[in-house]
Design a protein around this motif. Structure first.
Motif, PDB file in Angstrom:
ATOM      1  N   GLU A 125      33.619  50.319  35.646  1.00  0.00           N
ATOM      2  CA  GLU A 125      33.326  48.958  36.338  1.00  0.00           C
ATOM      3  C   GLU A 125      32.686  48.372  35.136  1.00  0.00           C
ATOM      4  OE1 GLU A 125      31.190  46.663  40.004  1.00  0.00           O
ATOM      5  OE2 GLU A 125      30.346  48.794  39.313  1.00  0.00           O
ATOM      6  N   ALA A 139      37.815  38.468  27.761  1.00  0.00           N
ATOM      7  CA  ALA A 139      39.235  37.946  27.816  1.00  0.00           C
ATOM      8  C   ALA A 139      39.210  36.466  28.384  1.00  0.00           C
ATOM      9  CB  ALA A 139      40.087  38.599  28.510  1.00  0.00           C
ATOM     10  N   GLU A 140      37.986  36.088  29.317  1.00  0.00           N
ATOM     11  CA  GLU A 140      38.011  34.892  29.744  1.00  0.00           C
ATOM     12  C   GLU A 140      37.163  33.918  28.948  1.00  0.00           C
ATOM     13  OE1 GLU A 140      39.303  33.615  32.487  1.00  0.00           O
ATOM     14  OE2 GLU A 140      40.362  35.557  32.868  1.00  0.00           O
ATOM     15  N   HIS A 199      35.190  48.050  23.292  1.00  0.00           N
ATOM     16  CA  HIS A 199      35.316  46.625  22.912  1.00  0.00           C
ATOM     17  C   HIS A 199      34.574  46.046  21.766  1.00  0.00           C
ATOM     18  CE1 HIS A 199      36.948  45.988  27.118  1.00  0.00           C
ATOM     19  NE2 HIS A 199      35.908  46.842  27.543  1.00  0.00           N
ATOM     20  N   TYR A 208      32.925  31.687  33.869  1.00  0.00           N
ATOM     21  CA  TYR A 208      33.344  31.752  32.246  1.00  0.00           C
ATOM     22  C   TYR A 208      33.576  30.644  31.665  1.00  0.00           C
ATOM     23  CZ  TYR A 208      33.784  36.970  33.632  1.00  0.00           C
ATOM     24  OH  TYR A 208      33.596  38.049  34.376  1.00  0.00           O
ATOM     25  N   ASP A 234      35.148  47.468  32.434  1.00  0.00           N
ATOM     26  CA  ASP A 234      36.131  46.408  33.083  1.00  0.00           C
ATOM     27  C   ASP A 234      35.594  45.013  32.998  1.00  0.00           C
ATOM     28  OD1 ASP A 234      38.027  48.273  33.293  1.00  0.00           O
ATOM     29  OD2 ASP A 234      37.614  48.658  35.425  1.00  0.00           O
ATOM     30  N   ALA A 235      34.262  45.003  33.386  1.00  0.00           N
ATOM     31  CA  ALA A 235      33.387  43.589  33.349  1.00  0.00           C
ATOM     32  C   ALA A 235      33.362  43.122  32.038  1.00  0.00           C
ATOM     33  CB  ALA A 235      32.224  43.657  34.148  1.00  0.00           C
ATOM     34  N   GLY A 265      35.340  43.705  29.510  1.00  0.00           N
ATOM     35  CA  GLY A 265      36.709  43.250  28.966  1.00  0.00           C
ATOM     36  C   GLY A 265      37.031  41.982  29.745  1.00  0.00           C
ATOM     37  N   GLU A 266      36.826  41.627  30.903  1.00  0.00           N
ATOM     38  CA  GLU A 266      37.317  40.563  31.431  1.00  0.00           C
ATOM     39  C   GLU A 266      36.380  39.209  30.925  1.00  0.00           C
ATOM     40  OE1 GLU A 266      36.515  38.374  35.935  1.00  0.00           O
ATOM     41  OE2 GLU A 266      36.749  40.674  35.930  1.00  0.00           O
ATOM     42  N   ALA A 267      35.119  39.505  30.800  1.00  0.00           N
ATOM     43  CA  ALA A 267      34.338  38.556  30.227  1.00  0.00           C
ATOM     44  C   ALA A 267      34.790  38.145  28.593  1.00  0.00           C
ATOM     45  CB  ALA A 267      32.722  38.864  29.900  1.00  0.00           C
TER      46      ALA A 267
END
Length: 443
Positions: free
Chosen positions: A62, A72-73, A94, A42, A65-66, A68-70
């Motif tokens: 899943e 955030a990062e 999101h 990222y 969540d992916a 959301g992680e992208a």
């Protein structure tokens, strides 16, 4: 000569089935063809594309969540894939994403990339290999031959996500396969939502490849793929009578004697409730006919336990089918309601623990069948394709084993091979899922 500016960099996350993976490969190929760099992290990416799955609830979670992680990062995220076709769930969960598209949306995705991350043209960097950018190892590749599906199975929302059947032009498919073979791919896995329906939408139109006519039909496609001299494996094949036409090609060694047929159940009542295609076929008789033509054929399938309305008698019928059919490879899923599926409206949904208990029992029955069939291979000589070499030895697959879903062949203590090598081996032992062997030579 001045140095070119650094190319914009795109991070990529791909979830879901091989069909989604094939979509991802097309996007990655286009990105590299236009000179974008692909980042493994990222931090180094100017934006991130998340290719999602939206078929069952667990896949939705899943994917969310992916995303959301992208966010955030990295903070700059474009979403594509099946989840994007499920209403506004992505935007609601999101709202910071840059854009959302559905599946097989190459042009829409690239349009959003161009909008949010323009790249100046660099003739020295805008290059891509003929076989494209792929997510699989170098020695095998998925070949998607169509998009969408014309069936209306009550548990499935794929047609609403990916649309009706659209077969790829057979010339395009074969050109892609030829490029893959030239690049060193040793196994092609033919995929689509309904592989056996290939060409139905275009009435098996005749096109040209290499200066000769080829019908847009599974049999003719397989005959042409056989000319590349590599393994050809068929996935997601419904048991239509037309499938009988490809079994002789397996018996002749032109394509692998392997069929992935999603039977899903054996009770006529449940198959009717599922609205499965070919639900009225005498499946056991068809399997017997296939084995008469090609005794070495390997049949893999998937089943759903605890579908709405499934009684103990229906489940017993499924177990009896397994014992009679003696399939080689089986996967099973406890029924899970999918938002938007018509099966949610059907009465008689068994409790969750019953659905799961039936799944476990089905897999236990199949484990015994698998162990018996694999034990019968001990002392036989088979061909294998090397997938990996680790600290214990070679890990390979036989013609009976598709990557990531079937068994493996272990050659412990043998290291003189590389991924993509074909070996001839003698089977020395077996368990419920895998074989153990010793090398005899290279093919």
């Amino acid at each position: 000569m001045t140095d070119s500016p650094p190319a914009p960099t795109v991070g990529f996350v791909s979830l879901g089935c091989p069909k989604a993976g094939s979509d991802a490969e097309l996007i990655l190929t286009r990105l590299r063809a236009e000179g974008y760099e692909i980042s493994p992290s990222y931090d180094d990416a100017d934006l991130v594309i998340v290719n999602t799955c939206g078929f069952i609830d667990a896949a939705v979670e899943e994917s969310l969540d992916a995303i959301g992680e992208a966010l955030a990062e990295n903070g700059k995220v474009i979403v594509t894939g099946c989840l994007g076709a499920k209403g506004d769930i992505v935007q609601t969960t999101h709202p910071a994403v840059l854009a959302v598209t559905g599946p097989h949306a190459l042009e829409e995705v690239m349009g959003q990339v161009h909008r949010h991350l323009p790249k100046p043209h660099d003739p020295w960097a805008d290059l891509v290999p003929a076989q494209g950018i792929r997510l699989t190892p170098a020695h095998f590749a998925y070949l998607k031959i169509s998009e969408g599906c014309n069936h209306d199975c009550t548990f499935c929302i794929i047609p609403s996500l990916r649309g009706p059947l659209v077969s790829r032009p057979v010339g395009d498919v074969l050109a892609e396969a030829e490029n893959l073979a030239r690049a060193g791919v040793r196994e092609i896995l033919v995929i689509s939502q309904d592989t056996s329906a290939y060409g139905v939408d275009v009435k098996y139109r005749t096109q040209f490849w290499g200066g000769r006519p080829v019908k847009t039909r599974l049999k003719e496609l397989c005959e042409a793929l056989a000319s590349f001299g590599i393994w050809v494996r068929l996935h997601y094949v419904y048991p239509y009578p037309s499938v009988d036409d490809v079994i002789p090609l397996m018996a002749e060694g032109k394509i692998l004697p392997y069929l992935d047929v999603p039977f899903q159940h054996a009770s006529p009542k449940i198959l009717k409730a599922m609205r499965r295609p070919a639900s009225s076929e005498n499946t056991l008789e068809r399997i017997r006919q296939w084995r008469d033509i090609c005794p070495e054929i390997v049949i893999r399938s998937t089943f759903i336990t605890g579908f709405p309305g499934e009684t103990e008698a229906d489940f017993d019928q499924l177990i009896q089918f397994l014992e009679d059919a003696r399939l080689d490879r089986v996967g099973a899923f406890a029924y899970s309601p999918v938002e938007g599926a018509r099966a949610n409206e059907l009465p008689g949904l068994p409790p969750e623990e019953v659905r799961e208990d039936r799944r476990r029992w089905l897999m236990q029955v199949q484990e015994d069948i698998s162990a018996e069939k694999l034990a019968a291979k001990i002392d036989s000589v088979i061909d294998v394709l090397v997938d990996e070499v680790d600290e214990e030895g070679v890990i390979a697959r036989s013609q009976a084993d598709a990557p990531e879903i079937d068994g493996l062949v272990y050659l412990d203590g043998f290291f003189a091979a590389a991924p993509g090598d074909f070996l001839q081996v003698r089977v020395t032992d077996a368990d419920h899922h895998d074989l153990y062997a010793e090398p005899l030579g290279r093919n």
